[in-house]
Design a protein around this motif. Structure first.
Motif, PDB file in Angstrom:
ATOM      1  N   LEU A 187      12.177   4.527   0.291  1.00  0.00           N
ATOM      2  CA  LEU A 187      11.887   3.113   0.545  1.00  0.00           C
ATOM      3  C   LEU A 187      12.528   2.221  -0.522  1.00  0.00           C
ATOM      4  N   SER A 188      12.665   2.734  -1.737  1.00  0.00           N
ATOM      5  CA  SER A 188      13.373   1.971  -2.768  1.00  0.00           C
ATOM      6  C   SER A 188      14.839   1.794  -2.374  1.00  0.00           C
ATOM      7  N   ARG A 189      15.445   2.843  -1.860  1.00  0.00           N
ATOM      8  CA  ARG A 189      16.829   2.736  -1.381  1.00  0.00           C
ATOM      9  C   ARG A 189      16.912   1.816  -0.175  1.00  0.00           C
ATOM     10  N   VAL A 190      15.908   1.855   0.699  1.00  0.00           N
ATOM     11  CA  VAL A 190      15.882   0.938   1.836  1.00  0.00           C
ATOM     12  C   VAL A 190      15.902  -0.504   1.347  1.00  0.00           C
ATOM     13  N   ALA A 191      15.087  -0.814   0.332  1.00  0.00           N
ATOM     14  CA  ALA A 191      15.044  -2.172  -0.211  1.00  0.00           C
ATOM     15  C   ALA A 191      16.412  -2.589  -0.739  1.00  0.00           C
ATOM     16  N   ILE A 192      17.117  -1.670  -1.386  1.00  0.00           N
ATOM     17  CA  ILE A 192      18.444  -1.990  -1.913  1.00  0.00           C
ATOM     18  C   ILE A 192      19.432  -2.235  -0.787  1.00  0.00           C
ATOM     19  N   TRP A 193      19.414  -1.362   0.232  1.00  0.00           N
ATOM     20  CA  TRP A 193      20.355  -1.541   1.347  1.00  0.00           C
ATOM     21  C   TRP A 193      19.985  -2.747   2.200  1.00  0.00           C
ATOM     22  N   VAL A 194      18.723  -3.171   2.182  1.00  0.00           N
ATOM     23  CA  VAL A 194      18.346  -4.413   2.865  1.00  0.00           C
ATOM     24  C   VAL A 194      19.101  -5.588   2.250  1.00  0.00           C
ATOM     25  N   LEU A 212       9.749   1.561 -10.030  1.00  0.00           N
ATOM     26  CA  LEU A 212      11.064   1.272  -9.470  1.00  0.00           C
ATOM     27  C   LEU A 212      10.955   0.808  -8.022  1.00  0.00           C
ATOM     28  N   TYR A 213       9.999   1.356  -7.270  1.00  0.00           N
ATOM     29  CA  TYR A 213       9.783   0.880  -5.905  1.00  0.00           C
ATOM     30  C   TYR A 213       9.329  -0.577  -5.899  1.00  0.00           C
ATOM     31  N   ILE A 214       8.387  -0.914  -6.763  1.00  0.00           N
ATOM     32  CA  ILE A 214       7.903  -2.295  -6.835  1.00  0.00           C
ATOM     33  C   ILE A 214       9.037  -3.239  -7.242  1.00  0.00           C
ATOM     34  N   LEU A 215       9.861  -2.796  -8.201  1.00  0.00           N
ATOM     35  CA  LEU A 215      10.967  -3.629  -8.663  1.00  0.00           C
ATOM     36  C   LEU A 215      11.960  -3.903  -7.532  1.00  0.00           C
ATOM     37  N   MET A 236       0.807  -1.228   0.000  1.00  0.00           N
ATOM     38  CA  MET A 236       0.000   0.000   0.000  1.00  0.00           C
ATOM     39  C   MET A 236       0.836   1.272   0.000  1.00  0.00           C
ATOM     40  N   ALA A 237       2.159   1.156   0.138  1.00  0.00           N
ATOM     41  CA  ALA A 237       3.022   2.338   0.241  1.00  0.00           C
ATOM     42  C   ALA A 237       2.850   3.319  -0.915  1.00  0.00           C
TER      43      ALA A 237
END
Length: 400
Positions: free
Chosen positions: A55-62, A192-195, A42-43
């Motif tokens: 949040l996209s960067r968060v996903a990458i750093w995760v 890009l966020y979904i990806l 839902m973000a």
């Protein structure tokens, strides 16, 4: 919606699902994960474009933090130079996605973006495999310094071979558009966020599968005692090289995603400070924990942007202090976690869950008194250590 309200609701909902008495114990973790997934789905409708980019960067750093946690948290090898593997993956994707022919027969035209993500991970993993063998002779701070030397030297090499890497100016690529049929319903930021979120989810599932299997148990056994692990029939050298390879592969995938997200890659995109902060993030989030990698990535991304705003609310804080807030807060977080939360934020979360609702309330209400007790203990320890140092005896003898 504010990012902090979003994260607060996500944490509260996930914790409630994790501690719900009506659910059988074996279903609670799955319920908490499903709640978290629902929030992230839902973000795009709850957050603005800037927060979605964060949040996209968060996903990458995760992904980076998870790979580093496999190496450091589960296997016990310390690395300060994981930024180098991120750069290897990032430049692999940038070269393969660049519109100009740069590596002859392999790069006559831009590759499909998803193949560059795989290629970045494979190339970084191959480098990690090669570096894993000399790393067998290094442990502790020596291995950390060796990996740090890698991330220090790599930007100079990138600048030197400017015909391939674009030098100091870097490479600019065309970001992949939304899939066919979704161009009108998804913006580029949402796509890009979904990806990045999907790739991060897949990488976390792979890590979870590895760590629950024989290889994951071998990682932990080698971390605890190499002698005991060898006595049980575990090939210590092979296990440590495997941890280095998997960790580097994760960093390479994250680097390729970073290129896709930013649309540009330069030698300064991942600097030495960021590389060191990867280790800081998993220490704050929690070593040997998948949740710790997620919490650490959130701290790594949100602290620089929101830290000054937090400090500005405090009284008697100067403007210079506000400008230095991210570094100061991060240093303070590391000290607090090392002293009060030795297992990181994820460790504290798991302890609250195991304590149950009543125990969690009792633990939270007792935090101030426990913090004072811990501070007194630390003070007594420091006083004793000072009194036992050779120079303290010399000084006291001169005073007499």
């Amino acid at each position: 919606m504010s990012i902090w309200l979003f994260l607060g609701l996500l944490a509260a909902a996930s914790l409630s699902a994790r501690m719900m008495p009506a659910l059988p114990g074996r279903y609670r973790v799955a319920a908490a994960v499903l709640v978290a997934v629902a929030f992230f789905v839902m973000a795009p409708w709850l957050l603005d474009g800037y927060r979605l980019f964060q949040l996209s960067r968060v996903a990458i750093w995760v992904i980076v933090a998870m790979g580093l946690n496999i190496l450091t948290g589960y296997n016990g090898q310390i690395s300060l130079g994981h930024g180098a593997f991120v750069m290897i993956g990032a430049y692999t994707a940038a070269i393969l996605l660049d519109n100009h022919e740069q590596v002859g027969f392999v790069d006559a035209s831009p590759w499909p973006f998803w193949t560059t993500i795989i290629a970045g991970g494979v190339l970084a993993g191959a480098l990690g495999f090669l570096l894993g063998f000399p790393a067998l002779r290094l442990t502790g701070p020596y291995l950390a310094i060796a990996t740090l030397a890698l991330v220090i030297s790599l930007p100079s090499m990138v600048r030197k071979y400017d015909g391939l890497t674009g030098g100091s100016q870097g490479l600019i690529i065309s970001q992949p558009p939304p899939p066919p049929g979704l161009e009108d319903s998804l913006s580029r930021d949402e796509w890009l966020y979904i990806l990045t979120a999907l790739v991060a989810a897949v990488m976390l599932i792979i890590a979870w599968s590895i760590l629950r299997g024989p290889l994951g148990r071998a990682f932990v056994a080698v971390r605890e005692s190499e002698v005991a692990a060898a006595a049980m029939g575990i090939n210590v050298a092979r296990t440590k090289v495997a941890a280095f390879t998997i960790s580097a592969f994760y960093a390479g995938v994250a680097g390729a995603l970073l290129t896709v997200l930013l649309g540009v890659m330069t030698p300064e995109s991942v600097d030495i400070v960021t590389s060191i902060n990867f280790l800081t993030a998993i220490v704050i989030g929690g070593l040997a924990s998948i949740l710790g990698a997620i919490i650490g990535a959130l701290v790594l991304v949100l602290l620089p942007s929101d830290g000054p705003g937090v400090v500005a609310w405090l009284p008697l804080i100067s403007e210079d202090a506000v400008n230095q807030a991210p570094g100061a807060i991060q240093g303070l977080l590391v000290i607090v976690v090392a002293l009060l939360l030795p297992y990181g934020a994820a460790g504290a979360y798991h302890r609250l869950v195991r304590a149950g609702p009543a125990g969690a309330v009792a633990t939270l209400t007792s935090l101030p008194s426990r913090a004072r007790e811990r501070a007194l203990t630390i003070r007594e320890t420091l006083t004793w250590a000072w009194q036992e140092t050779p120079w303290s005896h010399t000084r006291s003898g001169r005073d007499r």
